[in-house]
Scaffold this motif. Structure first.
Motif, PDB file in Angstrom:
ATOM      1  N   PHE A  78      69.469  18.812   7.126  1.00  0.00           N
ATOM      2  CA  PHE A  78      69.365  18.823   5.661  1.00  0.00           C
ATOM      3  C   PHE A  78      70.097  17.620   5.077  1.00  0.00           C
ATOM      4  CE2 PHE A  78      68.866  23.393   6.685  1.00  0.00           C
ATOM      5  CZ  PHE A  78      67.559  23.510   6.268  1.00  0.00           C
ATOM      6  N   ASP A  79      71.065  17.089   5.816  1.00  0.00           N
ATOM      7  CA  ASP A  79      71.813  15.896   5.420  1.00  0.00           C
ATOM      8  C   ASP A  79      70.996  14.667   5.823  1.00  0.00           C
ATOM      9  OD1 ASP A  79      73.525  13.749   5.068  1.00  0.00           O
ATOM     10  OD2 ASP A  79      75.087  14.519   6.402  1.00  0.00           O
ATOM     11  N   GLU A  80      70.543  13.890   4.851  1.00  0.00           N
ATOM     12  CA  GLU A  80      69.685  12.730   5.118  1.00  0.00           C
ATOM     13  C   GLU A  80      70.329  11.747   6.091  1.00  0.00           C
ATOM     14  OE1 GLU A  80      67.061   9.421   2.662  1.00  0.00           O
ATOM     15  OE2 GLU A  80      68.345  10.807   1.560  1.00  0.00           O
ATOM     16  N   ASN A  81      71.655  11.595   6.039  1.00  0.00           N
ATOM     17  CA  ASN A  81      72.342  10.646   6.901  1.00  0.00           C
ATOM     18  C   ASN A  81      72.400  11.105   8.362  1.00  0.00           C
ATOM     19  OD1 ASN A  81      72.876   8.844   4.794  1.00  0.00           O
ATOM     20  ND2 ASN A  81      74.653  10.049   4.166  1.00  0.00           N
ATOM     21  N   ALA A  82      72.104  12.368   8.613  1.00  0.00           N
ATOM     22  CA  ALA A  82      72.153  12.900   9.985  1.00  0.00           C
ATOM     23  C   ALA A  82      70.765  12.994  10.616  1.00  0.00           C
ATOM     24  CB  ALA A  82      72.824  14.271   9.980  1.00  0.00           C
ATOM     25  N   ARG A  83      69.718  12.542   9.916  1.00  0.00           N
ATOM     26  CA  ARG A  83      68.349  12.548  10.454  1.00  0.00           C
ATOM     27  C   ARG A  83      68.080  11.236  11.171  1.00  0.00           C
ATOM     28  NH1 ARG A  83      65.702  13.739   4.699  1.00  0.00           N
ATOM     29  NH2 ARG A  83      66.931  15.589   4.232  1.00  0.00           N
ATOM     30  N   PHE A  84      67.421  11.317  12.323  1.00  0.00           N
ATOM     31  CA  PHE A  84      67.043  10.079  12.991  1.00  0.00           C
ATOM     32  C   PHE A  84      65.939  10.310  14.003  1.00  0.00           C
ATOM     33  CE2 PHE A  84      70.726  11.654  15.446  1.00  0.00           C
ATOM     34  CZ  PHE A  84      70.179  11.728  16.710  1.00  0.00           C
ATOM     35  N   VAL A  85      65.286   9.212  14.353  1.00  0.00           N
ATOM     36  CA  VAL A  85      64.314   9.163  15.445  1.00  0.00           C
ATOM     37  C   VAL A  85      64.666   7.915  16.231  1.00  0.00           C
ATOM     38  CG1 VAL A  85      61.882   9.001  16.082  1.00  0.00           C
ATOM     39  CG2 VAL A  85      62.535  10.311  14.050  1.00  0.00           C
ATOM     40  N   ILE A  86      65.101   8.091  17.481  1.00  0.00           N
ATOM     41  CA  ILE A  86      65.502   6.946  18.297  1.00  0.00           C
ATOM     42  C   ILE A  86      64.739   6.971  19.634  1.00  0.00           C
ATOM     43  CG2 ILE A  86      67.779   6.615  17.276  1.00  0.00           C
ATOM     44  CD1 ILE A  86      68.969   8.186  19.610  1.00  0.00           C
ATOM     45  N   PRO A  87      64.396   5.794  20.133  1.00  0.00           N
ATOM     46  CA  PRO A  87      63.665   5.754  21.400  1.00  0.00           C
ATOM     47  C   PRO A  87      64.519   6.243  22.575  1.00  0.00           C
ATOM     48  CG  PRO A  87      64.124   3.524  20.611  1.00  0.00           C
ATOM     49  CD  PRO A  87      64.636   4.470  19.579  1.00  0.00           C
ATOM     50  N   ILE A  88      63.870   6.897  23.510  1.00  0.00           N
ATOM     51  CA  ILE A  88      64.486   7.262  24.778  1.00  0.00           C
ATOM     52  C   ILE A  88      63.974   6.231  25.785  1.00  0.00           C
ATOM     53  CG2 ILE A  88      64.668   9.007  26.587  1.00  0.00           C
ATOM     54  CD1 ILE A  88      64.146  11.106  24.390  1.00  0.00           C
ATOM     55  N   LEU A  89      64.869   5.425  26.281  1.00  0.00           N
ATOM     56  CA  LEU A  89      64.461   4.319  27.168  1.00  0.00           C
ATOM     57  C   LEU A  89      64.510   4.723  28.622  1.00  0.00           C
ATOM     58  CD1 LEU A  89      66.399   1.548  25.277  1.00  0.00           C
ATOM     59  CD2 LEU A  89      64.005   2.155  25.047  1.00  0.00           C
TER      60      LEU A  89
END
Length: 89
Positions: A78-89
């Motif tokens: 719900f906290d915008e700063n805690a949302r992410f999408v990061i690649p798994i390499l």
């Protein structure tokens, strides 16, 4: 396992939204989690190209490109700063 909050996935582009439903209209919402289109203009629009897979942590999912095998860790909050999408390499 989350009763009120779901992730909506565009299976052609990989874009993701957070959707919360409620019997109370004032508590319903839809927020963008990640609006990045993960295919190039030369890629064909293929329904089902992307899929989300749950993990043991209800806030984390794996986004998979079913054509080229690329993976991303997706974290919603719900906290915008805690949302992410990061690649798994």
């Amino acid at each position: 396992r989350n009763m009120w909050t779901f992730l909506e996935l565009n299976t052609m582009t990989g874009q993701i939204w957070i959707v919360q439903w409620s019997m109370d209209n004032e508590k319903q919402f839809k927020y963008t989690l990640d609006d990045k289109v993960r295919i190039s203009k030369t890629d064909a629009n293929v329904s089902g190209r992307f899929s989300l897979h749950a993990t043991e942590n209800i806030f984390n999912f794996i986004l998979l490109d079913n054509i080229n095998g690329k993976c991303w860790q997706v974290q919603w909050s719900f906290d915008e700063n805690a949302r992410f999408v990061i690649p798994i390499l």
